[in-house]
Design a protein around this motif. Structure first.
Motif, short mmCIF file in Angstrom:
data_model
loop_
_atom_site.label_atom_id
_atom_site.label_comp_id
_atom_site.label_asym_id
_atom_site.label_seq_id
_atom_site.Cartn_x
_atom_site.Cartn_y
_atom_site.Cartn_z
N ALA A 240 -50.57 16.74 -18.06
CA ALA A 240 -49.17 16.35 -17.90
C ALA A 240 -48.78 16.21 -16.42
O ALA A 240 -47.83 15.51 -16.09
N GLN A 242 -50.51 14.73 -14.20
CA GLN A 242 -50.98 13.47 -13.67
C GLN A 242 -49.92 12.38 -13.86
O GLN A 242 -49.15 12.42 -14.83
N PRO A 243 -49.88 11.39 -12.95
CA PRO A 243 -48.97 10.25 -13.14
C PRO A 243 -49.27 9.55 -14.46
O PRO A 243 -50.41 9.53 -14.91
N LYS A 244 -48.25 8.99 -15.06
CA LYS A 244 -48.40 8.36 -16.37
C LYS A 244 -49.46 7.27 -16.35
O LYS A 244 -50.23 7.12 -17.29
N SER A 245 -49.49 6.49 -15.28
CA SER A 245 -50.48 5.42 -15.21
C SER A 245 -51.89 5.98 -15.20
O SER A 245 -52.82 5.40 -15.76
N GLN A 247 -52.80 8.78 -16.71
CA GLN A 247 -53.10 9.24 -18.07
C GLN A 247 -53.47 8.08 -18.97
O GLN A 247 -54.44 8.14 -19.71
N SER A 248 -52.70 7.00 -18.90
CA SER A 248 -52.93 5.89 -19.82
C SER A 248 -54.22 5.16 -19.51
O SER A 248 -54.84 4.58 -20.39
#
Length: 344
Positions: A240, A242-245, A247-248
């Motif tokens: 959580a 980590q930046p969303k980008s 993670q995705s």
């Protein structure tokens, strides 16, 4: 009260798992089964010898080195708890010391398997349909519960050696529902009742004993799954952050990258499989899966053989194979086929 409800998983672990991932997961499950068996064997023999110092069962000297290895695996804190229990010197404390060491050893391997499963899940998240940590945790919990029966057997075997009665049916010979537990299993620190010297080996009735057996199986599940949930939570927190980008995009990266808080596998090609290897065809996956299924079947025969060998050491290999052939684990194989593979 029925122990079978604790021995069974509602669904097969490979349901909805891509075929090319099955061999790797089978290998991980086998590593847990093997570690479980090793922890069980070492602690069972040594615990029995301390609870029954006047009975010569097996050469306990053979298990001293494996015990030292197990202590290294579980670490200093667990080893210290083990020695503190043995220092108390009472039968309930001896039982508790070895029981906890058994669970600590299996916990280490369960968490190691989870970390590998998390990496597999992260590399294949789009195909699995669930977040990789959730998927890996579910797989690990299924694996843990698949070994429930070994806990029940261990509790009985460190206390008593089952007498053979040819008039009993096969199910009773295996499950030993009539077993009457010694009172020491209810006393502190094994359970919750005060310790009363001299009453250790008084017997409980079979129904109470069955409830006690179930309690130790439940303790095993709660202990291992509790440790697993802690590690899953830690990994989720790191993810959580980590930046969303990041993670995705993680699932599209090379599978050699570790999930947050997870170790990098020693060899990504240990099973000859990677998520990016397009040459690995489902047909090969099926062949590997069948091979591992056969190995698992032989392993179950070997365990059953050793169990019978302990109960009836005077019988022939043909007799042992005939008993195994009557069980579900025979999977339709003849007694002669079983005999050829049950000792390897």
């Amino acid at each position: 009260m029925d122990l079978s409800e604790l021995y069974e998983n509602a669904e097969e672990w490979d349901k909805n798992v891509p075929a090319d991932l099955i061999p790797a997961i089978k290998a991980l499950r086998k590593s847990f089964d093997d570690a479980h068996w090793q922890c069980e064997r070492v602690t069972e023999i040594l615990c029995f010898s301390q609870l029954h110092p006047g009975i010569a069962d097996e050469d306990v000297k053979e298990y001293i080195v494996p015990l030292q290895q197990l202590k290294l695996i579980v670490g200093r804190a667990a080893t210290h708890r083990f020695h503190e229990m043995l220092k108390q010197g009472t039968p309930p404390a001896i039982f508790k010391g070895f029981y906890d060491l058994y669970l600590d050893g299996t916990t280490v391997q369960a968490l190691s398997v989870f970390r590998d499963l998390a990496e597999i899940g992260r590399a294949n998240e789009k195909r699995l349909g669930n977040p990789h940590l959730e998927w890996a945790a579910s797989q690990t919990k299924h694996m843990i519960r698949s070994n429930n029966h070994l806990i029940d057997i261990w509790v009985r075997d460190v206390c008593d050696k089952q007498p053979y009665d040819p008039n009993e049916d096969v199910e009773e010979q295996i499950v030993w529902m009539k077993w009457q537990a010694p009172r020491l299993l209810t006393m502190k620190p094994a359970r919750f009742r005060p310790y009363v010297a001299g009453t250790d080996w008084e017997r409980l009735d079979a129904e109470t004993s069955l409830g006690l057996r179930k309690a130790f199986v439940q303790d095993y599940v709660l202990h291992l799954e509790g440790q697993l949930d802690r590690v899953v939570g830690q990994a989720a927190v790191e993810l959580a952050k980590q930046p969303k980008s990041t993670q995705s995009g993680a699932a599209d990266r090379n599978s050699s990258q570790s999930a947050p808080g997870m170790r990098t596998p020693v060899s990504q090609h240990a099973e000859g499989v990677t998520s990016g290897d397009n040459r690995y065809k489902p047909s090969k996956a099926r062949r590997e899966a069948r091979k591992l299924n056969t190995q698992d079947k032989y392993k179950s025969w070997q365990r059953e053989y050793h169990a019978w060998k302990k109960k009836r050491p005077e019988m022939s290999d043909v007799w042992y194979s005939q008993q195994i052939a009557k069980l579900d684990i025979a999977k339709g194989s003849s007694a002669e086929t079983i005999r050829k593979h049950m000792k390897k």
